[in-house]
Write an enzyme that holds these catalytic residues in place. Structure first.
Site, PDB file in Angstrom:
ATOM      1  N   GLN A  88      -0.556   9.665  10.100  1.00 48.19           N
ATOM      2  CA  GLN A  88      -0.260  11.108  10.167  1.00 48.19           C
ATOM      3  C   GLN A  88      -1.541  11.942  10.236  1.00 48.19           C
ATOM      4  OE1 GLN A  88       1.288   8.952   8.235  1.00 48.19           O
ATOM      5  NE2 GLN A  88       3.485   9.292   8.373  1.00 48.19           N
ATOM      6  N   GLY A 118      -8.388   7.430   8.590  1.00 48.99           N
ATOM      7  CA  GLY A 118      -7.254   8.152   8.031  1.00 48.99           C
ATOM      8  C   GLY A 118      -5.950   7.473   8.385  1.00 48.99           C
ATOM      9  N   ASN A 119      -4.900   7.803   7.639  1.00 51.48           N
ATOM     10  CA  ASN A 119      -3.619   7.191   7.951  1.00 51.48           C
ATOM     11  C   ASN A 119      -3.066   7.768   9.258  1.00 51.48           C
ATOM     12  OD1 ASN A 119      -2.238   9.637   7.392  1.00 51.48           O
ATOM     13  ND2 ASN A 119      -2.018   9.104   5.243  1.00 51.48           N
ATOM     14  N   SER A 135     -10.778   1.508  15.418  1.00 53.08           N
ATOM     15  CA  SER A 135     -10.709   0.086  15.765  1.00 53.08           C
ATOM     16  C   SER A 135     -11.864  -0.291  16.694  1.00 53.08           C
ATOM     17  CB  SER A 135      -9.374  -0.205  16.453  1.00 53.08           C
ATOM     18  OG  SER A 135      -9.437  -1.347  17.266  1.00 53.08           O
ATOM     19  N   LEU A 136     -12.663  -1.268  16.292  1.00 56.12           N
ATOM     20  CA  LEU A 136     -13.752  -1.730  17.162  1.00 56.12           C
ATOM     21  C   LEU A 136     -13.206  -2.286  18.467  1.00 56.12           C
ATOM     22  CD1 LEU A 136     -16.277  -3.528  14.765  1.00 56.12           C
ATOM     23  CD2 LEU A 136     -16.313  -1.186  15.603  1.00 56.12           C
ATOM     24  N   ARG A 137     -12.049  -2.950  18.396  1.00 54.27           N
ATOM     25  CA  ARG A 137     -11.431  -3.495  19.617  1.00 54.27           C
ATOM     26  C   ARG A 137     -11.080  -2.368  20.590  1.00 54.27           C
ATOM     27  NH1 ARG A 137      -6.174  -3.585  21.214  1.00 54.27           N
ATOM     28  NH2 ARG A 137      -5.602  -2.693  19.198  1.00 54.27           N
ATOM     29  N   LYS A 158      -1.988  -7.661  11.130  1.00 54.15           N
ATOM     30  CA  LYS A 158      -3.336  -7.471  11.691  1.00 54.15           C
ATOM     31  C   LYS A 158      -4.359  -7.093  10.612  1.00 54.15           C
ATOM     32  CE  LYS A 158      -2.907  -2.655  13.267  1.00 54.15           C
ATOM     33  NZ  LYS A 158      -3.048  -1.767  14.426  1.00 54.15           N
ATOM     34  N   SER A 180       0.649   4.082   1.956  1.00 50.48           N
ATOM     35  CA  SER A 180       0.771   4.922   3.147  1.00 50.48           C
ATOM     36  C   SER A 180       2.227   4.960   3.608  1.00 50.48           C
ATOM     37  CB  SER A 180      -0.113   4.379   4.278  1.00 50.48           C
ATOM     38  OG  SER A 180       0.438   3.177   4.809  1.00 50.48           O
ATOM     39  N   ARG A 216       0.849  -1.182   0.000  1.00 52.32           N
ATOM     40  CA  ARG A 216       0.000   0.000   0.000  1.00 52.32           C
ATOM     41  C   ARG A 216       0.891   1.239   0.000  1.00 52.32           C
ATOM     42  NH1 ARG A 216      -3.176  -0.727   5.314  1.00 52.32           N
ATOM     43  NH2 ARG A 216      -4.109   1.271   4.724  1.00 52.32           N
TER      44      ARG A 216
END
Length: 307
Positions: free
Chosen positions: A155, A152-153, A131-133, A85, A13, A11
């Site tokens: 940064q 968003g990434n 993150s749902l966790r 992950k 990013s 990717r």
């Protein structure tokens, strides 16, 4: 003898590129190869393009890997570098996770200008997380806090924090370290309080399972201990839910020839949690992970994961 550059898919990013560069550097060192023996190929994924809603609503983890895996299958790249992950538990036919780099710090980082840690945030504070966790674990510890969706990434998330859009955020320590941004960490959350996501802190490399020349190259940078830990964690995740619709944490650690595994599942609002712990031989990490997953499913009951 390799005559054409090994094409490394990633990717675009900053974190993904840092991980691809780390992989290239390790391959160069392991095989005494020059930088031009490798080509980094940036591939835009669906997950990168969707920034306005949680990925769990539109397809989950595979959104970060689909286009990259298609490039592997059509042979326009030779290997793909991923955050473990982000990986679904089921891979396309013909592809495999064929190497793992040594695992970084697995913890979550708490980042804020208003408190030293999560418990010291003022009542009603706003915490951003996609993150749902993390959302569920925050709500479990601090039900008074307002947790908002925060895409968003890395940064972009830090910039939103500086702008005051939220009072705090949580990010993976490993990603911040890989980008040289560990100085932004206010405090690290120990795994006893916050189990990490399955695979957090581990870079995995995916390739065609029958590409013997590439497999030989990758064997020079593969870390066997990380593989054992990830096999246990991914087997656990596969039993429960292969996507990212359920708040799930899991961590395998190795000590004195044994694996210690801890896992947790939560309701999204943090109102209910089930934990499991298992220990077993390093010779059967997948079996240990599956056993832990089945135990949690039995504890939680049939409606828990689907709710």
């Amino acid at each position: 003898m390799q005559t054409t550059p090994l094409r490394i898919g990633t990717r675009g990013s900053a974190l993904a590129l840092a991980q691809a560069h780390e992989t290239r550097a390790r391959l160069m060192a392991a095989h005494a190869l020059p930088e031009d023996a490798f080509e980094i190929v940036v591939i835009k994924t669906t997950g990168d393009q969707i920034q306005d809603r949680p990925l769990s609503e539109v397809g989950g983890k595979g959104l970060f890997t689909k286009e990259i895996e298609e490039a592997l299958l059509d042979k326009s790249i030779d290997i793909a570098v991923h955050s473990s992950k982000d990986m679904p538990t089921v891979l396309p036919d013909g592809l495999a996770l064929t190497a793992f780099l040594p695992r970084e710090d697995v913890r979550d980082a708490f980042i804020s200008r208003k408190a030293k840690n999560l418990m010291e945030l003022p009542q009603g504070a706003v915490v951003g997380s996609s993150s749902l966790r993390r959302q569920a674990m925050i709500k479990r510890l601090r039900p008074d806090i307002d947790v908002v969706m925060y895409r968003g990434n890395l940064q972009t998330r830090l910039r939103k924090l500086e702008e005051g859009q939220v009072d705090a955020t949580l990010l993976a320590v490993a990603g911040l370290k890989r980008l040289g941004l560990d100085d932004v960490i206010t405090s690290c959350i120990e795994v006893e309080a916050f189990l990490p996501a399955v695979g957090q802190g581990a870079i995995c490399i995916e390739s065609r399972a029958d590409d013997e020349a590439t497999l030989m190259l990758l064997s020079g940078i593969h870390d066997p201990e990380t593989r054992v830990r990830l096999e246990a964690e991914r087997a656990f995740l596969a039993v429960l839910d292969g996507s990212c619709r359920t708040p799930i944490g899991g961590l395998a650690e190795i000590s004195e020839g044994k694996i210690r595994f801890r896992g947790t599942i939560l309701k999204p609002d943090g109102s209910e949690v089930h934990d499991v712990e298992r220990e077993g031989p390093v010779s059967d990490p997948s079996g240990l992970g599956r056993e832990a997953g089945e135990a949690l499913k039995a504890m939680a009951g049939p409606g828990f994961l689907s709710s």
